[in-house]
Design a protein around this motif. Sequence first.
Motif, PDB file in Angstrom:
ATOM      1  N   ILE A 128       0.858  -1.181   0.000  1.00  8.37           N
ATOM      2  CA  ILE A 128       0.000   0.000   0.000  1.00  8.37           C
ATOM      3  C   ILE A 128       0.892   1.227   0.000  1.00  8.37           C
ATOM      4  N   ASP A 171      -1.783   6.491  -0.081  1.00 12.51           N
ATOM      5  CA  ASP A 171      -3.031   5.792   0.245  1.00 12.51           C
ATOM      6  C   ASP A 171      -3.183   5.621   1.749  1.00 12.51           C
ATOM      7  N   LEU A 172      -2.076   5.312   2.443  1.00 11.74           N
ATOM      8  CA  LEU A 172      -2.141   5.188   3.890  1.00 11.74           C
ATOM      9  C   LEU A 172      -2.407   6.533   4.548  1.00 11.74           C
ATOM     10  N   ILE A 228      -5.901   7.207   5.135  1.00 14.77           N
ATOM     11  CA  ILE A 228      -6.566   6.367   6.124  1.00 14.77           C
ATOM     12  C   ILE A 228      -6.438   6.950   7.523  1.00 14.77           C
ATOM     13  N   VAL A 241      -4.851   1.238   9.768  1.00 13.13           N
ATOM     14  CA  VAL A 241      -3.876   0.743   8.796  1.00 13.13           C
ATOM     15  C   VAL A 241      -3.870  -0.785   8.799  1.00 13.13           C
ATOM     16  N   LYS A 263      -6.366  -2.642   9.510  1.00 15.09           N
ATOM     17  CA  LYS A 263      -7.598  -3.059   8.853  1.00 15.09           C
ATOM     18  C   LYS A 263      -7.451  -3.013   7.337  1.00 15.09           C
ATOM     19  N   ALA A 264      -6.735  -2.014   6.835  1.00 18.41           N
ATOM     20  CA  ALA A 264      -6.516  -1.924   5.390  1.00 18.41           C
ATOM     21  C   ALA A 264      -5.749  -3.142   4.884  1.00 18.41           C
ATOM     22  N   TYR A 265      -4.816  -3.631   5.667  1.00 16.37           N
ATOM     23  CA  TYR A 265      -4.084  -4.832   5.259  1.00 16.37           C
ATOM     24  C   TYR A 265      -4.940  -6.085   5.420  1.00 16.37           C
ATOM     25  N   VAL A 279      -8.058  -6.226   4.784  1.00 14.28           N
ATOM     26  CA  VAL A 279      -8.906  -6.272   3.597  1.00 14.28           C
ATOM     27  C   VAL A 279      -8.176  -6.950   2.444  1.00 14.28           C
ATOM     28  N   GLN A 280      -6.862  -6.817   2.407  1.00 14.99           N
ATOM     29  CA  GLN A 280      -6.067  -7.488   1.385  1.00 14.99           C
ATOM     30  C   GLN A 280      -5.733  -8.937   1.754  1.00 14.99           C
TER      31      GLN A 280
END
Length: 787
Positions: free
Chosen positions: A131, A135-136, A139, A160, A162-164, A166-167
């Motif tokens: 990411i 983009d981070l 967030i 952050v 949570k963003a990972y 999702v991936q």
Amino acid sequence: MAKVISARKAQGRATGYHVTNAGRAVALSLAVAMGAGVATIPEIAYAQSYVFNAVSIEGNRRVEPGTILSYAGIARGDRVSAAQLNDAYQRILGSGLFETVEIIPQGSRLVIRVVEYPTINRIAFEGNKRIKDEDLAQIVQSQSRRVFSPRVAEADAQAVSKAYEVQGRLAARVSPKVIRRSDNRVDLVFEVFEGGVAEVERIGFVGNGQYSDRRLRRVLDTKQAGLLRAVIRKDTFIEDRVEFDKQLLRDFYSSRGYVDFRITGINAELSQERDGYFVTFNVEEGQQFKVGEVSVTSDLSEVDADLFASKIRLKRGKVYSPALVENEIARLEKLAVNEGLNFVRVEPRVSRNDRDLTLDIEFQLVRGERIFIERIDIEGNTTTLDRVIRRQFEVVEGDPFNPRAIRESAERIRALGFFNKADVDAREGSSPQQVVIDVDVEEKPTGSISLGGSYSTANGIGITFGFSEKNFLGRGQAFSFKISNAAESQQYGLRFAEPGLFGRDLALGFQLGYSETDNLNADYDTVTGIFQPFLEFPVAEQARLQLRYSLDYGHIRNATDVGGIVIAEAAEGERYDSSVGYTYIFDSLARGLDPNTRYRFEFGQDFAGLGGDTTFIRTNAKAIAQTRIMNEEVTLRATLEGGALSYTQGDSRVTDRFLVGPDIMRGFTYGGIGPREVGGGVDDALGGNLYAVARFEAEFPLGLPEEYGISGGLFYDVGSVWGLSDSTKNKATESVVSTGFDARHVIGFSIFWDSAFGPLRLNFSEPLVKRKYDEVQNFNLTISSQF
């Protein structure tokens, strides 16, 4: 002696902040000077009270004294208890503005001593590769030149992480760190450990009897981890995607008549290494229902129910599907509008017959609410013009509001392929009888550039450059051009199309093409060009018609050096062909009625003679039918294809006739069957004025894990290319062979591979019936296409 009123943490005085990330305490590494708030247990009895005539604020640099006093809530002259002083301390500390807070009574004077949190000098991310920093940065809530807050930093670290997640990177860890700078400033650094993705190792089903696990896995958007797990990311476990898979399963079963289908639960077990999931869907299929009695009723005096009943296409005995009912409702409501019956709505009433497993469907025509469209608001389209989106609506401001028509418009907007997201909602307008249609879109890239190289023994080394744009200048127009330059072949192409001429479903466009060949492996060289404007529009619900004009240029060069008599005679001079033509296309997929059966029919003709050097009629036809059997595990497909070329002025040349290749009939090279001129060192494929090919094939699983994306197939082709004009045959009567109809037969085996480079097809073929001078091709690799 003055008493210090404060609260103490269980751990006593600390030397740094503590921020929780995913349930773990992570030290923020602040200097000792930035310690936690003073904490002492009050030594006085809570019954003791104070009266302050003055309040002194110390240590504040950015926060105004009045702001601190408002948090304290202590007025001058009021009598306050020790407990109230403690509450004031909690309120000031809870504001999140201060690192430490002390409340010190000194007689009639109250001292409030604070240490402000530092300001953030900059925010940085370290260790992130998957990411990007920008983009981070969108967030996290922490921002440069704002006050640092441990609570916000903790929430940012969780966001952050949570963003990972999702991936699919469940092992990702994010640690916020602060670096002390001068002037009470800090750098906030998020140290990221991304970890690996948690792949879906296996997808299983419990309770399915009609369809195998293999078939159901093809329905899901989530895929099992396979050989190409480094490229294909749909094998990553994402909770939102699993929720989407549940809906896909429901749609799959309901479209096949299983109205009682339920998903009773989903088990997702994480492996001990936290790098893989085992997902199991527990389902109840129920019984398959078919359509029973279909009727139309109405209590409206102005409605002729028999007229509407005559337009019903849904027949008894067909497997029930909600899509079939929706299509009938849309058809009936459009008929009502055409008959001038506004605000007539169709309400389906379904009666269940468990004895014979049928569903009786009654379409009742009722009076709908008198609601009009006030306006259509479009947001989010920074590139695409409003009119491109508006023309997907069949209604305009002031028209009667029809929710079903609005849903269909939303589907057409999504089908454009211009947007990542397209939400269409209706809300009340300026009055209860008015609605406003809100369209919220999120655009995505619609253009592509391709650059590649190639090498072949026929054309040498080549470079290809291409550009295509589906939404040219935001007007919804299609524009593309391609340049291919090899040592012995040059090709140039340009195409443009306006799909919404005059705001209607009317496509207008043109294509230009030019090519030259100077191939040492051929007996002649060619120069060809084409200019073709066209107009395309719908003529029925599932049919379209294209009208076109074509101006073709052709020149065969250098044929007299090594070529045969037929080609050499035809190569004299340049030639222009001027023609008009049409193509009619019928496709059952246009309405998506049957998920297992599809058929398509194409028929086109070109008439030359409007100027130019020749007069001819060229006819092409193709019919395709496809169905699935054995619980949709096996796909059967049949294709019939043919063409005819008839000249009344001039004569056909090799560049005009039909030359069949492996894309039409497998087992032979391009021009490998049909009339040929042979003998005396000459072996020229002449092509034919007629051709007909029938292809039959079956595609089926090979028993390999479906994550490999490999299946097999068997095929059988039969066809022929034949026919030359008498004048052509007379030029070299003795050396021209295979001019009559002579069917060739081919069988073969195919391997289908859904690779990361696209769907590939490998054909292994063996001719059963061939002729002496045919050129056989036992293997070819193609891009697999779906009609």
